[in-house]
Design a protein around this motif. Sequence first.
Motif, mmCIF file in Angstrom:
data_model
loop_
_atom_site.group_PDB
_atom_site.id
_atom_site.type_symbol
_atom_site.label_atom_id
_atom_site.label_comp_id
_atom_site.label_asym_id
_atom_site.label_seq_id
_atom_site.Cartn_x
_atom_site.Cartn_y
_atom_site.Cartn_z
ATOM 1 N N GLU A 1 0.873 -1.172 0.000
ATOM 2 C CA GLU A 1 0.000 0.000 0.000
ATOM 3 C C GLU A 1 0.912 1.225 0.000
ATOM 4 N N PRO A 2 1.047 1.903 -1.145
ATOM 5 C CA PRO A 2 2.081 2.937 -1.270
ATOM 6 C C PRO A 2 1.770 4.195 -0.471
ATOM 7 N N ALA A 3 2.827 4.750 0.135
ATOM 8 C CA ALA A 3 2.706 6.016 0.855
ATOM 9 C C ALA A 3 3.396 7.145 0.109
ATOM 10 N N GLY A 4 4.509 6.836 -0.551
ATOM 11 C CA GLY A 4 5.231 7.883 -1.262
ATOM 12 C C GLY A 4 6.595 7.398 -1.700
ATOM 13 N N LEU A 5 7.409 8.339 -2.118
ATOM 14 C CA LEU A 5 8.754 8.049 -2.614
ATOM 15 C C LEU A 5 9.776 8.796 -1.770
ATOM 16 N N LEU A 6 10.934 8.194 -1.640
ATOM 17 C CA LEU A 6 12.001 8.787 -0.842
ATOM 18 C C LEU A 6 13.315 8.540 -1.564
ATOM 19 N N THR A 7 14.175 9.541 -1.592
ATOM 20 C CA THR A 7 15.506 9.346 -2.163
ATOM 21 C C THR A 7 16.540 9.485 -1.059
ATOM 22 N N ALA A 8 17.460 8.539 -1.005
ATOM 23 C CA ALA A 8 18.495 8.539 0.023
ATOM 24 C C ALA A 8 19.688 7.760 -0.486
ATOM 25 N N ARG A 9 20.871 8.262 -0.176
ATOM 26 C CA ARG A 9 22.121 7.585 -0.535
ATOM 27 C C ARG A 9 22.197 7.271 -2.030
ATOM 28 N N GLY A 10 21.657 8.162 -2.845
ATOM 29 C CA GLY A 10 21.746 7.989 -4.288
ATOM 30 C C GLY A 10 20.740 7.029 -4.885
ATOM 31 N N SER A 11 19.798 6.531 -4.094
ATOM 32 C CA SER A 11 18.799 5.586 -4.597
ATOM 33 C C SER A 11 17.398 6.097 -4.286
ATOM 34 N N TRP A 12 16.439 5.623 -5.088
ATOM 35 C CA TRP A 12 15.033 5.948 -4.862
ATOM 36 C C TRP A 12 14.333 4.754 -4.230
ATOM 37 N N TYR A 13 13.410 5.048 -3.303
ATOM 38 C CA TYR A 13 12.673 4.009 -2.596
ATOM 39 C C TYR A 13 11.174 4.272 -2.685
ATOM 40 N N LEU A 14 10.422 3.210 -2.903
ATOM 41 C CA LEU A 14 8.977 3.249 -2.728
ATOM 42 C C LEU A 14 8.706 2.913 -1.271
ATOM 43 N N ILE A 15 8.071 3.837 -0.554
ATOM 44 C CA ILE A 15 7.753 3.622 0.854
ATOM 45 C C ILE A 15 6.279 3.261 0.962
ATOM 46 N N GLY A 16 5.987 2.195 1.681
ATOM 47 C CA GLY A 16 4.600 1.787 1.810
ATOM 48 C C GLY A 16 4.408 0.750 2.902
ATOM 49 N N TRP A 17 3.158 0.357 3.062
ATOM 50 C CA TRP A 17 2.805 -0.679 4.033
ATOM 51 C C TRP A 17 2.885 -2.025 3.328
ATOM 52 N N CYS A 18 3.822 -2.866 3.795
ATOM 53 C CA CYS A 18 4.022 -4.181 3.197
ATOM 54 C C CYS A 18 3.068 -5.173 3.856
ATOM 55 N N ARG A 19 2.169 -5.747 3.057
ATOM 56 C CA ARG A 19 1.206 -6.691 3.615
ATOM 57 C C ARG A 19 1.867 -8.008 4.012
ATOM 58 N N LEU A 20 2.970 -8.353 3.355
ATOM 59 C CA LEU A 20 3.668 -9.589 3.707
ATOM 60 C C LEU A 20 4.284 -9.480 5.098
ATOM 61 N N ARG A 21 4.938 -8.356 5.376
ATOM 62 C CA ARG A 21 5.598 -8.161 6.670
ATOM 63 C C ARG A 21 4.707 -7.460 7.688
ATOM 64 N N GLN A 22 3.557 -6.957 7.217
ATOM 65 C CA GLN A 22 2.647 -6.230 8.099
ATOM 66 C C GLN A 22 3.373 -5.100 8.829
#
Length: 239
Positions: A168-189
């Motif tokens: 369930e996506p919350a947004g995007l974040l860039t850190a240490r030269g990489s981009w990340y999709l930040i969200g709620w992972c249903r697998l890891r809850q």
Amino acid sequence: MTRTDRLYALVEELRSAAPRPRTVAQLAARFEVSSRTIQRDLQALMHAGVPLRAAAGRTGGWFVDPVMTLPPINFTATEITAIAVALAAAESAAPFSAAARSAMQKLTAAIAAGSVAPARDLARRIQVVPAPLPDEILSTVERAIAERQVVWLRYGDAAGEETEREVEPAGLLTARGSWYLIGWCRLRQAGRGFRLDRIRAARLTGEPAPAHELADLAAVLPEETKPADVLDALTRPEQ
């Protein structure tokens, strides 16, 4: 003249000539290329979002729609180059890179004529070589965030092990030269971050995603996680 230079010059030619239109034949003669090349260039500019219009008739031709353009902007050459470098760094390496290209075309159309040549000369001496990401993955992630849809991912961790997730996506974040999709992972809850260059496949599920804020995801991390380590915890989805 490279094609990129010609595209910028073509926009400037049409903008400076406004409100008088320019025919394809006139533009072809001006840039010493074929009429077919100019037609392809005009289509590419329109596809990129430059507000070009065509007027029919003997006195018709192509022009920049004044209703859809900004008044001339008096950026310095270094200011224009700084914007161009930032947008070039986003191209093919960051989410919404297509929008960045379109924004640059529109900005070029609004730059005061005297600033274009110095900026172009400076930009030639700066090269940005982004690490490309698959277009289909980028576009899926962009839509998941913009449309608030749950997205299915096949994700490879740092060790190369792949897992399938619904996020369930919350947004995007860039850190240490990489981009990340930040969200709620249903697998890891739990809140997790997914490096875009480690996403092997992605597709929209069509399911509306609950709204999540980055602060909310940080709040559900283990209490012993220190604030300084929140980013690390968010960017380790394999845990």
